[in-house]
Design a protein around this motif. Structure first.
Motif, mmCIF file in Angstrom:
data_model
loop_
_atom_site.group_PDB
_atom_site.id
_atom_site.type_symbol
_atom_site.label_atom_id
_atom_site.label_comp_id
_atom_site.label_asym_id
_atom_site.label_seq_id
_atom_site.Cartn_x
_atom_site.Cartn_y
_atom_site.Cartn_z
ATOM 1 N N HIS A 22 0.845 -1.193 0.000
ATOM 2 C CA HIS A 22 0.000 0.000 0.000
ATOM 3 C C HIS A 22 0.879 1.242 0.000
ATOM 4 O O HIS A 22 1.940 1.286 0.627
ATOM 5 C CB HIS A 22 -0.911 -0.004 1.229
ATOM 6 N N ASP A 23 0.435 2.273 -0.693
ATOM 7 C CA ASP A 23 1.229 3.493 -0.825
ATOM 8 C C ASP A 23 1.629 4.075 0.528
ATOM 9 O O ASP A 23 2.748 4.586 0.684
ATOM 10 C CB ASP A 23 0.459 4.548 -1.623
ATOM 11 N N ALA A 24 0.723 4.023 1.512
ATOM 12 C CA ALA A 24 1.032 4.600 2.819
ATOM 13 C C ALA A 24 2.167 3.858 3.501
ATOM 14 O O ALA A 24 2.962 4.458 4.237
ATOM 15 C CB ALA A 24 -0.207 4.574 3.721
ATOM 16 N N ILE A 25 2.269 2.548 3.253
ATOM 17 C CA ILE A 25 3.332 1.742 3.843
ATOM 18 C C ILE A 25 4.641 1.944 3.078
ATOM 19 O O ILE A 25 5.696 2.178 3.675
ATOM 20 C CB ILE A 25 2.946 0.252 3.841
ATOM 21 N N VAL A 26 4.560 1.881 1.766
ATOM 22 C CA VAL A 26 5.756 1.989 0.928
ATOM 23 C C VAL A 26 6.336 3.398 0.977
ATOM 24 O O VAL A 26 7.526 3.585 1.273
ATOM 25 C CB VAL A 26 5.445 1.583 -0.526
ATOM 26 N N ASP A 27 5.505 4.386 0.703
ATOM 27 C CA ASP A 27 5.995 5.759 0.639
ATOM 28 C C ASP A 27 6.450 6.272 2.003
ATOM 29 O O ASP A 27 7.373 7.079 2.095
ATOM 30 C CB ASP A 27 4.913 6.683 0.069
ATOM 31 N N GLY A 28 5.783 5.805 3.059
ATOM 32 C CA GLY A 28 6.148 6.238 4.401
ATOM 33 C C GLY A 28 7.288 5.457 5.007
ATOM 34 O O GLY A 28 7.734 5.767 6.112
ATOM 35 N N GLU A 29 7.774 4.427 4.281
ATOM 36 C CA GLU A 29 8.821 3.540 4.799
ATOM 37 C C GLU A 29 8.474 3.091 6.218
ATOM 38 O O GLU A 29 9.304 3.139 7.137
ATOM 39 C CB GLU A 29 10.191 4.211 4.753
ATOM 40 N N ILE A 30 7.228 2.661 6.389
ATOM 41 C CA ILE A 30 6.736 2.262 7.704
ATOM 42 C C ILE A 30 7.392 0.949 8.119
ATOM 43 O O ILE A 30 7.361 -0.026 7.362
ATOM 44 C CB ILE A 30 5.205 2.097 7.689
ATOM 45 N N PRO A 31 7.986 0.867 9.302
ATOM 46 C CA PRO A 31 8.579 -0.387 9.764
ATOM 47 C C PRO A 31 7.514 -1.451 10.016
ATOM 48 O O PRO A 31 6.489 -1.174 10.642
ATOM 49 C CB PRO A 31 9.291 0.005 11.055
ATOM 50 N N LEU A 32 7.770 -2.653 9.520
ATOM 51 C CA LEU A 32 6.860 -3.785 9.677
ATOM 52 C C LEU A 32 7.483 -4.746 10.682
ATOM 53 O O LEU A 32 8.521 -5.352 10.412
ATOM 54 C CB LEU A 32 6.647 -4.481 8.334
ATOM 55 N N VAL A 33 6.862 -4.865 11.839
ATOM 56 C CA VAL A 33 7.402 -5.677 12.932
ATOM 57 C C VAL A 33 6.556 -6.931 13.096
ATOM 58 O O VAL A 33 5.353 -6.856 13.349
ATOM 59 C CB VAL A 33 7.427 -4.881 14.247
ATOM 60 N N LEU A 34 7.191 -8.078 12.944
ATOM 61 C CA LEU A 34 6.498 -9.360 13.031
ATOM 62 C C LEU A 34 6.358 -9.811 14.475
ATOM 63 O O LEU A 34 7.308 -9.734 15.260
ATOM 64 C CB LEU A 34 7.265 -10.421 12.246
ATOM 65 N N GLU A 35 5.153 -10.311 14.800
ATOM 66 C CA GLU A 35 4.885 -10.977 16.074
ATOM 67 C C GLU A 35 4.255 -12.339 15.779
ATOM 68 O O GLU A 35 3.348 -12.787 16.461
ATOM 69 C CB GLU A 35 3.952 -10.140 16.941
ATOM 70 N N THR A 36 4.742 -12.949 14.732
ATOM 71 C CA THR A 36 4.197 -14.218 14.245
ATOM 72 C C THR A 36 4.672 -15.381 15.118
ATOM 73 O O THR A 36 5.682 -15.274 15.813
ATOM 74 C CB THR A 36 4.636 -14.438 12.790
#
Length: 282
Positions: free
Chosen positions: A244-258
């Motif tokens: 999603h643009d908001a994730i990609v453009d914002g370089e939002i960190p994706l933290v796994l709790e899997t």
């Protein structure tokens, strides 16, 4: 730059988190500073903090997030629990400053009879009691919404941000959103849900994502995480979300709790997220 990592252990010293993150292929991540089931924070030695800061600067993209104790309840109407929660959060933001960590993530908690409005007021005023160091931001996390817990609705998050005098931001948890009734299982659903978040809270407040699939259906309020793309959100929903643009453009960190099960752990999920992003870019 795709920022993806996991919630890793600090066993043996907080500086060990850096190597633990590298071992699973992560470049950002999350830690507890102490056992999340107890109030006692213990202490972080200066040498550990320095080694953590140096290791992060040398080897990781960042950022790191501290996850607050599970015992913290900002919404509570009970004075004793409120004071313990504020004290615990103050120790977390101080630890973040010492470790050079940008964010402290916290659940709002449960209003336990105070009502939604009362709970939100309690949370905002509790957060206002904190002396947050410069360079540290408290993130309010979205919740699965069971019982009297708040944060399951975007409006709860927006209200706390509006009522608090602190400069707060938000961490979205995909499994929690899904459990709370926000569909993420298709590209169309992701687009609609993210548009609603932007309308109610605003992408400018999104600073982190806990990227988890869900073992339970949308709207069940059941919080049980699954491997990325292998739960009821599924591969198509997860692909749409991480691209999603908001994730990609914002370089939002994706933290796994899997989970660690079925022969798959954090490393498998980090690779899976990379594949889902690469599939889109290809």
């Amino acid at each position: 730059m795709l920022k993806v990592g996991a919630h890793v252990s600090i066993a043996g010293g907080v500086d060990n988190a850096v190597e633990n993150q590298l071992d699973i292929g992560g470049n950002c991540g999350q830690i507890f500073t102490h056992s999340p089931q107890v109030w006692d924070h213990g202490s972080i030695e200066d040498e550990e903090a320095a080694a953590f800061r140096d290791g992060t600067a040398t080897s990781l993209e960042g950022p790191w997030v501290i996850h607050a104790s599970y015992l913290v309840n900002l919404c509570t109407p009970k004075d004793g629990l409120r004071e313990k929660s504020i004290d615990s959060m103050q120790q977390e933001v101080d630890a973040a400053e010492a470790l050079g960590i940008d964010y402290v993530n916290v659940h709002l908690g449960a209003h336990t009879g105070a009502g939604v409005e009362g709970g939100i007021e309690n949370a905002a005023s509790a957060l206002d009691e904190l002396d947050v160091p410069e360079g540290v931001t408290v993130l309010v996390e979205s919740d699965a919404g069971s019982g009297t817990k708040l944060g399951g609705q975007f409006e709860h998050l927006a209200s706390v941000l509006e009522q608090s005098e602190q400069d707060l931001d938000v961490c979205l948890d995909t499994a929690h959103m899904f459990a709370a009734g926000y569909d993420l299982s298709s590209p169309e659903a992701v687009e609609a849900t993210m548009a609603e978040f932007d309308d109610v809270v605003g992408f400018e407040h999104l600073e982190c994502v806990h990227l988890n699939d869900s073992k339970h259906a949308c709207g069940t309020n059941k919080d049980e995480h699954a491997h990325v793309g292998e739960g009821l959100i599924g591969a198509e929903g997860m692909r749409a979300f991480v691209n999603h643009d908001a994730i990609v453009d914002g370089e939002i960190p994706l933290v796994l709790e899997t989970p660690t099960e079925d022969g798959k752990s954090f490393a498998w999920n980090v690779d899976r997220v990379q594949e889902l992003r690469d599939d889109h870019d290809a």
